[in-house]
Design an enzyme around this catalytic site. Structure first.
Site, PDB file in Angstrom:
ATOM      1  N   TYR A 153      20.019 -14.172  44.345  1.00 40.00           N
ATOM      2  CA  TYR A 153      19.047 -13.276  44.980  1.00 40.00           C
ATOM      3  C   TYR A 153      17.881 -14.086  45.550  1.00 40.00           C
ATOM      4  O   TYR A 153      17.474 -13.898  46.703  1.00 40.00           O
ATOM      5  CB  TYR A 153      18.548 -12.261  43.952  1.00 40.00           C
ATOM      6  CG  TYR A 153      17.675 -11.161  44.518  1.00 40.00           C
ATOM      7  CD1 TYR A 153      18.243 -10.038  45.118  1.00 40.00           C
ATOM      8  CD2 TYR A 153      16.290 -11.234  44.438  1.00 40.00           C
ATOM      9  CE1 TYR A 153      17.446  -9.018  45.628  1.00 40.00           C
ATOM     10  CE2 TYR A 153      15.482 -10.223  44.947  1.00 40.00           C
ATOM     11  CZ  TYR A 153      16.072  -9.121  45.538  1.00 40.00           C
ATOM     12  OH  TYR A 153      15.274  -8.114  46.041  1.00 40.00           O
ATOM     13  N   LYS A 157      17.047 -14.406  49.504  1.00 42.90           N
ATOM     14  CA  LYS A 157      15.764 -13.937  50.038  1.00 42.90           C
ATOM     15  C   LYS A 157      14.974 -15.069  50.687  1.00 42.90           C
ATOM     16  O   LYS A 157      14.264 -14.847  51.671  1.00 42.90           O
ATOM     17  CB  LYS A 157      14.955 -13.270  48.930  1.00 42.90           C
ATOM     18  CG  LYS A 157      15.540 -11.948  48.437  1.00 42.90           C
ATOM     19  CD  LYS A 157      15.700 -10.920  49.554  1.00 42.90           C
ATOM     20  CE  LYS A 157      16.079  -9.551  49.025  1.00 42.90           C
ATOM     21  NZ  LYS A 157      16.272  -8.555  50.109  1.00 42.90           N
TER      22      LYS A 157
END
Length: 258
Positions: A153, A157
């Site tokens: 993640y 991002k």
């Protein structure tokens, strides 16, 4: 910050942050395309927003090239133009790096990064023809910071910021801007799911996850709201010149300050 008559595609918009962004856009005059893995939920969300044919729900797996191409084509055919893309679709899988399943790593990166790339590529063809457009990627404070248990993640991002900067540079000659909104923790179903997962992994209570993990670094101990994020996205999407492109805006109650 009106966007009257503009056509906006929001991915992952059948619920949570994406749905609030779609609602905010519709309230400010846009025609909204809600794209979501759950096609029936996308249609239902569009029906809630529909005013004189101003909303469309599309089932779309953003990591599937054929579905993205077909969905963007359907949106352009329905409304005749595409002015705004909000790349919001995302998932979360929590585990330490040394135990992280490779298939799950690839799944998360596919949704966040492949999805952002595929939808961007598809809408740019329409935006370039018209000489205008705005793309807003939904990043995260994890675009700037790291947290344990969230390796793919955090990686994804961070990657969205790089993609936005390239699109900003390439798109400038065609009147297209690209920016990133980076929320803190928003109490959506995605975050609600993480609370017990992190409590188990870290050996602490769910209340401690909220207080000492999610909100510890905020200035007021408060969650960011979907309304906060939608306001920031509208600001980027509606900005009137190329002065604001290739930038990030952190919306996190001071969790990350830049």
């Amino acid at each position: 910050m009106r966007i009257d008559g503009q056509v906006a595609i929001v991915t992952g918009a059948a619920s949570g942050i994406g749905k609030e962004i779609a609602r905010k856009f519709a309230a400010n005059g846009a025609k909204v395309v809600i794209a979501d893995l759950n096609g029936s939920a996308a249609e239902a969300a569009a029906a809630e927003l529909d005013h004189a044919g101003g909303a469309l729900g599309i089932g779309m797996d953003v990591a599937n090239e054929a579905q993205v191409e077909a969905g963007i084509a359907k949106a352009a055919e329905a409304f005749g133009r595409i002015d705004i893309l909000v790349s919001n679709a995302g998932i979360q899988i929590v585990a330490p790096v040394h135990e992280f399943d490779f298939a799950k790593w690839k799944q998360l990166l596919a949704v966040h990064l492949d999805g952002a790339f595929l939808t961007t590529r598809a809408v740019l063809r329409h935006m370039y023809r018209r000489g205008t457009g705005s793309i807003v990627y939904i990043g995260s404070v994890h675009s700037k910071e790291a947290s344990v248990l969230k390796a793919p993640y955090v990686t994804a991002k961070h990657g969205l910021i790089g993609l936005a900067k390239v699109v900003a540079k390439e798109g400038a000659a065609h009147g297209v801007r690209a920016n990133v909104v980076c929320p803190g923790f928003v109490r959506t179903p995605l975050v609600e799911k993480q609370i017990p997962e992190q409590a188990r992994e870290l050996g602490i209570s769910e209340a401690e996850v909220v207080r000492n993990v999610m909100l510890k670094e905020t200035v007021d101990g408060e969650f960011t709201t979907v309304e906060d994020v939608a306001e920031a996205v509208l600001f980027f999407a509606s900005f009137g010149s190329k002065a604001l492109t290739g930038q990030t805006l952190v919306v996190s109650h001071g969790w990350f300050m830049q």
